[in-house]
Every structure is written in C-alpha cells, then in structure tokens.
Scaffold this active site. Structure first.
Site, PDB file in Angstrom:
ATOM      1  N   TYR A 296      20.420   5.749 -40.995  1.00 35.87           N
ATOM      2  CA  TYR A 296      19.896   6.164 -39.696  1.00 35.87           C
ATOM      3  C   TYR A 296      20.833   5.750 -38.560  1.00 35.87           C
ATOM      4  O   TYR A 296      21.084   6.525 -37.642  1.00 35.87           O
ATOM      5  CB  TYR A 296      18.501   5.577 -39.458  1.00 35.87           C
ATOM      6  CG  TYR A 296      17.459   6.041 -40.450  1.00 35.87           C
ATOM      7  CD1 TYR A 296      17.439   7.346 -40.926  1.00 35.87           C
ATOM      8  CD2 TYR A 296      16.491   5.170 -40.921  1.00 35.87           C
ATOM      9  CE1 TYR A 296      16.485   7.771 -41.828  1.00 35.87           C
ATOM     10  CE2 TYR A 296      15.523   5.581 -41.815  1.00 35.87           C
ATOM     11  CZ  TYR A 296      15.521   6.885 -42.269  1.00 35.87           C
ATOM     12  OH  TYR A 296      14.573   7.296 -43.157  1.00 35.87           O
TER      13      TYR A 296
ATOM     14  N   GLU B 157       6.782  10.993 -40.338  1.00 45.80           N
ATOM     15  CA  GLU B 157       5.958  10.095 -41.155  1.00 45.80           C
ATOM     16  C   GLU B 157       6.696   9.684 -42.414  1.00 45.80           C
ATOM     17  O   GLU B 157       6.703   8.512 -42.787  1.00 45.80           O
ATOM     18  CB  GLU B 157       4.631  10.772 -41.500  1.00 45.80           C
ATOM     19  CG  GLU B 157       3.720   9.938 -42.374  1.00 45.80           C
ATOM     20  CD  GLU B 157       3.210   8.667 -41.702  1.00 45.80           C
ATOM     21  OE1 GLU B 157       2.791   7.759 -42.446  1.00 45.80           O
ATOM     22  OE2 GLU B 157       3.209   8.572 -40.462  1.00 45.80           O
TER      23      GLU B 157
ATOM     24  N   GLY C 215      23.091  10.962 -50.945  1.00 49.34           N
ATOM     25  CA  GLY C 215      24.519  10.988 -50.669  1.00 49.34           C
ATOM     26  C   GLY C 215      25.116  12.383 -50.666  1.00 49.34           C
ATOM     27  O   GLY C 215      26.320  12.544 -50.531  1.00 49.34           O
TER      28      GLY C 215
ATOM     29  N   TYR D 181      12.109  11.484 -47.592  1.00 45.00           N
ATOM     30  CA  TYR D 181      12.441  10.983 -48.920  1.00 45.00           C
ATOM     31  C   TYR D 181      13.351  11.985 -49.617  1.00 45.00           C
ATOM     32  O   TYR D 181      13.097  13.186 -49.591  1.00 45.00           O
ATOM     33  CB  TYR D 181      11.174  10.773 -49.752  1.00 45.00           C
ATOM     34  CG  TYR D 181      11.453  10.299 -51.158  1.00 45.00           C
ATOM     35  CD1 TYR D 181      11.834   8.988 -51.401  1.00 45.00           C
ATOM     36  CD2 TYR D 181      11.344  11.160 -52.235  1.00 45.00           C
ATOM     37  CE1 TYR D 181      12.103   8.547 -52.687  1.00 45.00           C
ATOM     38  CE2 TYR D 181      11.605  10.731 -53.525  1.00 45.00           C
ATOM     39  CZ  TYR D 181      11.984   9.422 -53.744  1.00 45.00           C
ATOM     40  OH  TYR D 181      12.253   8.992 -55.019  1.00 45.00           O
ATOM     41  N   VAL D 182      14.395  11.449 -50.219  1.00 48.42           N
ATOM     42  CA  VAL D 182      15.293  12.234 -51.053  1.00 48.42           C
ATOM     43  C   VAL D 182      15.382  11.521 -52.394  1.00 48.42           C
ATOM     44  O   VAL D 182      15.570  10.292 -52.444  1.00 48.42           O
ATOM     45  CB  VAL D 182      16.696  12.373 -50.415  1.00 48.42           C
ATOM     46  CG1 VAL D 182      17.650  13.092 -51.358  1.00 48.42           C
ATOM     47  CG2 VAL D 182      16.597  13.114 -49.080  1.00 48.42           C
TER      48      VAL D 182
ATOM     49  N   GLU E 142       8.959   2.228 -52.210  1.00 50.50           N
ATOM     50  CA  GLU E 142       8.558   1.244 -51.206  1.00 50.50           C
ATOM     51  C   GLU E 142       7.687   0.136 -51.790  1.00 50.50           C
ATOM     52  O   GLU E 142       7.177  -0.702 -51.047  1.00 50.50           O
ATOM     53  CB  GLU E 142       7.866   1.937 -50.036  1.00 50.50           C
ATOM     54  CG  GLU E 142       8.831   2.812 -49.243  1.00 50.50           C
ATOM     55  CD  GLU E 142       8.217   3.431 -48.007  1.00 50.50           C
ATOM     56  OE1 GLU E 142       6.976   3.346 -47.804  1.00 50.50           O
ATOM     57  OE2 GLU E 142       8.982   4.014 -47.219  1.00 50.50           O
TER      58      GLU E 142
END
Length: 159
Positions: free
Chosen positions: A131, A83, A93, A86-87, A24
């Site tokens: 999403y 909150e 995929g 994360y992968v 990020e």
C-alpha cells in the site's frame, strides 16, 4: 483483468472471503452466507459492491475487492471504503492487487469521490509495504473502534 462482480460470482466471493479470514488467522469470523452476499451485492437495495480480479490467461478469479460508500462531512462528498482486498497467494506479485485498487481509484475520480480508505492489520507487513508503495499513508491519529455480538445487542436493546 478486473471486472465488476455478477451474481454468478457469489460462490467465489464467499470462498475468497474465507481464504482471507484464514490468512488473517480468524476463520471463525467468516460467517457470511451466499444468500447474505447475494442480497447485499445484488438485492433490492444493494449497499456493497465488488470487483473480481481474473487471471489474464484462464479468466479464473484470483482475487476480489469488496467496498461500499462512506461520506466525509468535512469534504462534503462520498468516498470509497474498501472492506476487503484479497489476492490468492499463487497470483500475488502479478499486478492484480494494484489493478483492483486502480479500478477503485478510477471510480473515485470519475464520480468525484475524494477518498479511498481501508484498514490493514498491524502485523501484515507485506500488505503495508504494498500500500505504501502506491502512495497510501497510514492515518496514525485514528483508532478503529467496533461493537459486535453481545455488546452491540446490549447497547442497542430498547430502553
């Protein structure tokens, strides 16, 4: 494979948080210590919960979801606020992100919670597309506000 985090997962959760902050573009913001995470997740009054996504073959952690309860005054019930999700890039995929969200949705349904909510950065097109592919919709009529650091301290200073 999705599992509830344990105290032994604290170092990997912290590492994943730092990886997310790098992704990020705000690595300086990831200041949480292992002690803070241990207290929040497993202390006397835990207020935060976490799930780990593990590689199906090796069992190695490849992602996490960190969440807490919120409350809808309009609906009169709790919900989950996600909150962080994360992968690791090497595991994207492969269904881990969807599996984490599916687990949180399952918890909502099981407990009668009526909302699963989270925020996503406007520039994060891959996550937004993911999403929306699951049926999530942006809440365009809301803007997130935040007080932190000196501004929070100034407002919260005793009068």
């Amino acid at each position: 494979m999705i599992r509830t985090a344990t105290p032994a997962d604290i170092p990997v959760i912290r590492a994943l948080i730092r990886e997310l902050a790098d992704y990020e573009k705000v690595p300086h913001e990831a200041r949480a210590t292992e002690a803070q995470l241990r207290d929040a997740l497993f202390g006397e009054h835990p207020a935060v919960y976490a799930h780990i996504a593990a590689d199906d073959t090796t069992g190695d952690p490849v992602g996490f979801a960190l969440w807490f309860l919120n409350f809808s005054t309009w609906r009169g019930v709790h919900g989950i606020y996600l909150e962080d999700l994360y992968v690791r890039p090497t595991a994207r995929g492969t269904g881990h992100g969807k599996a984490l969200l599916t687990e949180l949705a399952r918890i909502c349904v099981e407990r009668g919670y009526q909302r699963l909510e989270w925020s996503v950065l406007d520039w994060n097109a891959p996550s937004i597309a993911f999403y929306e592919s699951l049926g999530a919709r942006p809440q365009d009529e809301w803007t997130v506000y935040r007080l932190t650091d000196e501004v929070l301290a100034r407002l919260g200073r005793p009068v």
